[in-house]
Scaffold this motif. Structure first.
Motif, PDB file in Angstrom:
ATOM      1  N   TYR A  33       0.847  -1.198   0.000  1.00  0.00           N
ATOM      2  CA  TYR A  33       0.000   0.000   0.000  1.00  0.00           C
ATOM      3  C   TYR A  33       0.877   1.240   0.000  1.00  0.00           C
ATOM      4  O   TYR A  33       2.061   1.185   0.351  1.00  0.00           O
ATOM      5  CB  TYR A  33      -0.958  -0.006   1.199  1.00  0.00           C
ATOM      6  N   LEU A  34       0.294   2.364  -0.399  1.00  0.00           N
ATOM      7  CA  LEU A  34       0.974   3.651  -0.407  1.00  0.00           C
ATOM      8  C   LEU A  34       0.600   4.381   0.867  1.00  0.00           C
ATOM      9  O   LEU A  34      -0.559   4.747   1.065  1.00  0.00           O
ATOM     10  CB  LEU A  34       0.563   4.456  -1.643  1.00  0.00           C
ATOM     11  N   HIS A  35       1.572   4.571   1.754  1.00  0.00           N
ATOM     12  CA  HIS A  35       1.306   5.139   3.075  1.00  0.00           C
ATOM     13  C   HIS A  35       0.888   6.607   2.961  1.00  0.00           C
ATOM     14  O   HIS A  35       1.445   7.371   2.192  1.00  0.00           O
ATOM     15  CB  HIS A  35       2.532   5.009   3.980  1.00  0.00           C
ATOM     16  N   GLY A  36      -0.132   6.961   3.756  1.00  0.00           N
ATOM     17  CA  GLY A  36      -0.599   8.336   3.806  1.00  0.00           C
ATOM     18  C   GLY A  36      -1.677   8.659   2.786  1.00  0.00           C
ATOM     19  O   GLY A  36      -2.097   9.808   2.666  1.00  0.00           O
ATOM     20  N   HIS A  37      -2.157   7.652   2.068  1.00  0.00           N
ATOM     21  CA  HIS A  37      -3.159   7.878   1.028  1.00  0.00           C
ATOM     22  C   HIS A  37      -4.478   7.160   1.307  1.00  0.00           C
ATOM     23  O   HIS A  37      -5.308   7.022   0.415  1.00  0.00           O
ATOM     24  CB  HIS A  37      -2.596   7.476  -0.341  1.00  0.00           C
ATOM     25  N   GLY A 149      -2.178   7.450  -6.413  1.00  0.00           N
ATOM     26  CA  GLY A 149      -2.687   7.272  -5.053  1.00  0.00           C
ATOM     27  C   GLY A 149      -2.655   5.851  -4.536  1.00  0.00           C
ATOM     28  O   GLY A 149      -3.332   5.534  -3.560  1.00  0.00           O
ATOM     29  N   HIS A 150      -1.865   4.975  -5.182  1.00  0.00           N
ATOM     30  CA  HIS A 150      -1.747   3.599  -4.717  1.00  0.00           C
ATOM     31  C   HIS A 150      -0.427   2.979  -5.178  1.00  0.00           C
ATOM     32  O   HIS A 150       0.208   3.476  -6.099  1.00  0.00           O
ATOM     33  CB  HIS A 150      -2.931   2.736  -5.198  1.00  0.00           C
ATOM     34  N   ALA A 151      -0.045   1.882  -4.506  1.00  0.00           N
ATOM     35  CA  ALA A 151       1.185   1.156  -4.844  1.00  0.00           C
ATOM     36  C   ALA A 151       0.976   0.348  -6.113  1.00  0.00           C
ATOM     37  O   ALA A 151      -0.107  -0.154  -6.383  1.00  0.00           O
ATOM     38  CB  ALA A 151       1.568   0.229  -3.690  1.00  0.00           C
ATOM     39  N   HIS A 152       2.050   0.201  -6.880  1.00  0.00           N
ATOM     40  CA  HIS A 152       2.042  -0.650  -8.067  1.00  0.00           C
ATOM     41  C   HIS A 152       2.927  -1.863  -7.798  1.00  0.00           C
ATOM     42  O   HIS A 152       3.741  -1.862  -6.875  1.00  0.00           O
ATOM     43  CB  HIS A 152       2.610   0.112  -9.280  1.00  0.00           C
ATOM     44  N   GLY A 155       1.663  -7.219  -4.848  1.00  0.00           N
ATOM     45  CA  GLY A 155       0.842  -6.878  -3.689  1.00  0.00           C
ATOM     46  C   GLY A 155       0.074  -5.583  -3.838  1.00  0.00           C
ATOM     47  O   GLY A 155      -0.749  -5.239  -2.993  1.00  0.00           O
ATOM     48  N   GLY A 156       0.344  -4.841  -4.902  1.00  0.00           N
ATOM     49  CA  GLY A 156      -0.326  -3.563  -5.134  1.00  0.00           C
ATOM     50  C   GLY A 156      -1.252  -3.630  -6.336  1.00  0.00           C
ATOM     51  O   GLY A 156      -1.733  -4.687  -6.713  1.00  0.00           O
ATOM     52  N   HIS A 157      -1.455  -2.481  -6.960  1.00  0.00           N
ATOM     53  CA  HIS A 157      -2.391  -2.358  -8.083  1.00  0.00           C
ATOM     54  C   HIS A 157      -1.678  -2.658  -9.401  1.00  0.00           C
ATOM     55  O   HIS A 157      -0.521  -2.284  -9.587  1.00  0.00           O
ATOM     56  CB  HIS A 157      -2.947  -0.933  -8.107  1.00  0.00           C
ATOM     57  N   HIS A 158      -2.365  -3.319 -10.312  1.00  0.00           N
ATOM     58  CA  HIS A 158      -1.829  -3.595 -11.649  1.00  0.00           C
ATOM     59  C   HIS A 158      -2.712  -2.885 -12.651  1.00  0.00           C
ATOM     60  O   HIS A 158      -3.924  -3.069 -12.657  1.00  0.00           O
ATOM     61  CB  HIS A 158      -1.799  -5.102 -11.927  1.00  0.00           C
TER      62      HIS A 158
END
Length: 159
Positions: A33-37, A149-152, A155-158
């Motif tokens: 995840y992207l911290h702080g979002h 606004g998110h992790a790639h 474990g993240g977004h594709h």
């Protein structure tokens, strides 16, 4: 590197409510995840601040910092065709539905031929949630991840 805003965090977790095991990432890719979002519930995100790769900890999150308090009689009728996740539905089953605010989970209360009555409280609302966390990796987010606004990646977004 300690967890702070605009960093991508990968972690494994086990989630319990009381003695009940709800879910775990064990044996799967870590969650990213992207911290702080706002990508994870507020209580868990607060507990992650300052942690580093390799750390393990436990945190209990109250409903106010998790999925909220349960609202009694928070039900709605919807066409069965909008329920996703199974072919045959029974009361107590959890379905996903697409809304104008994204995907939500609902619990089946009563089934009819064409319509279902669903509880629109999140299935984990009103529960104290205990997370056992293992931080796997912490890295700076890319400009694309911050813009989206998110992790790639794993474990993240594709896209």
């Amino acid at each position: 590197m300690s967890i702070a805003d605009n960093q991508v965090v990968q972690f494994h977790y086990t989630l319990r409510s009381g003695e009940e095991l709800i879910e775990t990432s064990a044996g799967k890719d870590p969650v990213a995840y992207l911290h702080g979002h706002g990508n994870i519930i507020p209580g868990l995100e607060k507990a992650m601040v300052g942690k580093a790769a390799g750390e393990e900890f436990e945190v209990t999150v109250t409903p106010a910092e998790g999925y909220g308090e349960r609202k009694e009689n928070h039900t709605q009728q919807m066409p069965v065709k909008h329920l996703q996740g199974a072919k045959r539905w029974k009361p107590g089953m959890v379905a996903t539905v697409q809304t104008d605010k994204g995907v939500r989970q609902v619990t089946i209360v009563k089934m009819g031929l064409k319509h279902a009555t669903v509880d629109i409280n999140h299935p984990l609302s009103g529960k104290d949630l205990t997370f056992n966390i293992q931080v796997i990796d912490v890295r700076e987010a890319t400009n694309d991840e911050i813009a989206h606004g998110h992790a790639h990646g794993v474990g993240g977004h594709h896209h």
